[in-house]
Design an enzyme around this catalytic site. Structure first.
Site, short mmCIF file in Angstrom:
data_model
loop_
_atom_site.label_atom_id
_atom_site.label_comp_id
_atom_site.label_asym_id
_atom_site.label_seq_id
_atom_site.Cartn_x
_atom_site.Cartn_y
_atom_site.Cartn_z
N TYR A 73 -0.96 -0.77 10.04
CA TYR A 73 -1.18 -1.08 8.62
C TYR A 73 0.08 -0.78 7.79
O TYR A 73 0.48 -1.57 6.93
CB TYR A 73 -2.37 -0.26 8.14
CG TYR A 73 -2.82 -0.50 6.73
CD1 TYR A 73 -3.54 -1.65 6.39
CD2 TYR A 73 -2.55 0.43 5.72
CE1 TYR A 73 -3.98 -1.86 5.09
CE2 TYR A 73 -2.98 0.24 4.43
CZ TYR A 73 -3.69 -0.91 4.12
OH TYR A 73 -4.12 -1.11 2.82
N SER A 101 0.85 -1.20 0.00
CA SER A 101 0.00 0.00 0.00
C SER A 101 0.88 1.25 0.00
O SER A 101 1.96 1.24 0.62
CB SER A 101 -0.87 0.02 1.26
OG SER A 101 -1.47 1.28 1.41
N LYS A 127 2.31 -3.31 5.59
CA LYS A 127 2.41 -3.16 4.13
C LYS A 127 3.85 -2.99 3.67
O LYS A 127 4.21 -3.41 2.56
CB LYS A 127 1.53 -2.00 3.67
CG LYS A 127 0.03 -2.28 3.78
CD LYS A 127 -0.36 -3.59 3.11
CE LYS A 127 -1.84 -3.69 2.77
NZ LYS A 127 -2.18 -5.02 2.22
P1 NAD Z 1 -12.00 -5.00 1.02
O1 NAD Z 1 -12.32 -4.84 2.46
O2 NAD Z 1 -13.10 -4.78 0.03
O3 NAD Z 1 -11.36 -6.42 0.73
C1 NAD Z 1 -10.58 -7.12 1.66
C2 NAD Z 1 -11.14 -8.52 1.74
O4 NAD Z 1 -10.29 -9.33 2.56
C3 NAD Z 1 -12.53 -8.56 2.36
O5 NAD Z 1 -13.44 -9.17 1.47
C4 NAD Z 1 -12.33 -9.35 3.64
O6 NAD Z 1 -13.46 -10.15 3.99
C5 NAD Z 1 -11.12 -10.19 3.30
N1 NAD Z 1 -10.43 -10.68 4.50
C6 NAD Z 1 -10.09 -9.95 5.59
N2 NAD Z 1 -9.47 -10.73 6.50
C7 NAD Z 1 -9.38 -11.97 5.95
C8 NAD Z 1 -8.84 -13.20 6.41
N3 NAD Z 1 -8.24 -13.29 7.61
N4 NAD Z 1 -8.91 -14.28 5.61
C9 NAD Z 1 -9.51 -14.19 4.39
N5 NAD Z 1 -10.08 -13.06 3.92
C10 NAD Z 1 -10.01 -11.95 4.69
O7 NAD Z 1 -10.82 -3.96 0.73
P2 NAD Z 1 -9.92 -3.75 -0.60
O8 NAD Z 1 -9.73 -2.29 -0.74
O9 NAD Z 1 -10.44 -4.52 -1.76
O10 NAD Z 1 -8.52 -4.34 -0.11
C11 NAD Z 1 -7.83 -5.40 -0.75
C12 NAD Z 1 -6.36 -5.30 -0.42
O11 NAD Z 1 -5.82 -4.12 -1.01
C13 NAD Z 1 -6.06 -5.20 1.07
O12 NAD Z 1 -4.88 -5.92 1.36
C14 NAD Z 1 -5.82 -3.72 1.27
O13 NAD Z 1 -5.04 -3.45 2.41
C15 NAD Z 1 -5.13 -3.37 -0.02
N6 NAD Z 1 -5.14 -1.97 -0.38
C16 NAD Z 1 -6.27 -1.37 -0.80
C17 NAD Z 1 -6.24 -0.03 -1.15
C18 NAD Z 1 -7.43 0.69 -1.69
O14 NAD Z 1 -7.27 1.85 -2.11
N7 NAD Z 1 -8.62 0.07 -1.72
C19 NAD Z 1 -5.04 0.69 -1.03
C20 NAD Z 1 -3.89 0.05 -0.61
C21 NAD Z 1 -3.95 -1.30 -0.30
#
Ligand code: NAD
Length: 297
Positions: free
Chosen positions: A166, A153, A170
């Site tokens: 976090y 991230s 990351k």
């Molecule tokens: P999101 O909450 O929609 O998706 C994350 C998913 O992970 C959820 O569906 C959740 O149920 C699942 N999850 C959580 N804990 C779990 C576990 N222990 N076992 C299995 N599944 C689990 O959020 P997102 O934005 O789609 O995030 C996806 C990834 O991208 C994450 O790692 C997040 O940190 C990273 N990220 C997202 C952004 C952004 O802008 N959306 C930015 C940087 C990093």
């Protein structure tokens, strides 16, 4: 060029019930991969669990003409991570691609952050990615082929208020990616990381509404799929990606300044030379160590 496809390949996508993971799973399946759709189905802070989200995405892939199985296992536990990979072996006989995407948030300023909030976030992002990759690694080594895509991230690469847990997790994934890339090299296992920005339930309260249809998960998944493809030669790299823009992220070191007589005062007096912005890009620890050693000769 012809479509890059994944026929015959098996992918595990963690956290694929919502957001980015869902989009990655749908794209890989559309291009011919058989997919294990893993999602614990809990809330954004990791509380609760449900088989619903993983099942719905696996069903949707089936309706679209693809092949997928659902797993509601918790990647943060050794048994859960093993079960996710075993689901791929049981259903499809192999595992070629691991996309470590599952994630949670427990944001709080440093002074107020509890040990539980710190540990819970590291457990899903760091331990979960380690455990799922470790479970898939022997299969990848045996078939002399594998692709691992980790999810870092910008908050980890550059820091963010209220996210000490976090951002620690990351940036930890950057180190994990580089070491897995080194350990996997001889077996044609490539590992890379993305640092995305996208509109999901994790970020919808952060971005102005006008970005919802620009920062789509669909503008992240093509990079994940490319890094998961057999034609991708990159390994140990990190890419920021969002809204259609892809950029390489570097871990760089300055040219450095040295003396035989390193004292506190010498550092004070030579601070400007130490802080020079002329990045050199060591690709592994050995190269960085060599730079320190040759400076002594
Ligand atoms: P999101 O909450 O929609 O998706 C994350 C998913 O992970 C959820 O569906 C959740 O149920 C699942 N999850 C959580 N804990 C779990 C576990 N222990 N076992 C299995 N599944 C689990 O959020 P997102 O934005 O789609 O995030 C996806 C990834 O991208 C994450 O790692 C997040 O940190 C990273 N990220 C997202 C952004 C952004 O802008 N959306 C930015 C940087 C990093």
């Amino acid at each position: 060029m012809p479509d890059l496809r994944f026929d015959g390949k098996v992918a595990v996508v963690t956290g694929a019930g919502h957001g980015l993971g869902r989009s990655h799973a749908l794209l890989l399946a559309e291009r011919g991969a058989k997919v294990v759709v893993n999602d614990l189905g809990g809330a954004l802070d990791g509380s609760g669990a449900s088989t619903g989200p993983a099942g719905e995405v696996a069903d949707l892939i089936g309706k679209n003409g693809g092949e997928a199985v659902a797993s509601a296992d918790n990647v943060a536990t050794p048994e859960g991570a093993q079960a996710v990979v075993q689901a791929a072996i049981d259903a499809f006989g192999r595992v070629d691609i691991v996309v470590n995407n599952a994630g949670i948030l427990r944001d709080r300023s440093l002074g107020k952050m509890t040990v539980e909030e710190f540990d819970a976030v590291l457990a899903v992002h760091v331990r979960g990615s380690f455990l799922v990759t470790r479970a898939a690694f022997p299969h990848m080594k045996e078939q002399a082929y594998g692709r691992v895509v980790n999810t870092s991230s910008p908050a980890g690469l550059f820091g963010n208020f209220g996210q000490v847990n976090y951002s620690t997790a990351k940036m930890g994934l950057v180190g994990m990616t580089k070491s897995v890339a080194i350990e996997g090299a001889r077996a044609n296992i490539k590992a890379n990381a993305i640092a995305p920005i996208a509109w999901t339930r994790m970020t919808e309260s952060l971005f102005p509404a006008e970005f919802e249809d620009k920062l789509t998960p669909g503008r992240i998944s093509p990079l994940v799929a490319f890094l998961a493809h057999e034609s991708c030669e990159a390994s140990g790299e990190v890419f920021s990606v969002g809204g259609g823009r892809v950029a390489r992220v570097f871990v760089a070191e300055g040219p450095g300044w040295r003396t035989d007589d390193l004292t506190i005062e010498a550092i004070h007096d030579n601070w400007d030379a130490i802080m020079v912005e002329e990045p050199h890009l060591p690709t592994k620890l050995g190269e960085q160590a060599t730079a320190s050693m040759t400076a002594m000769l």
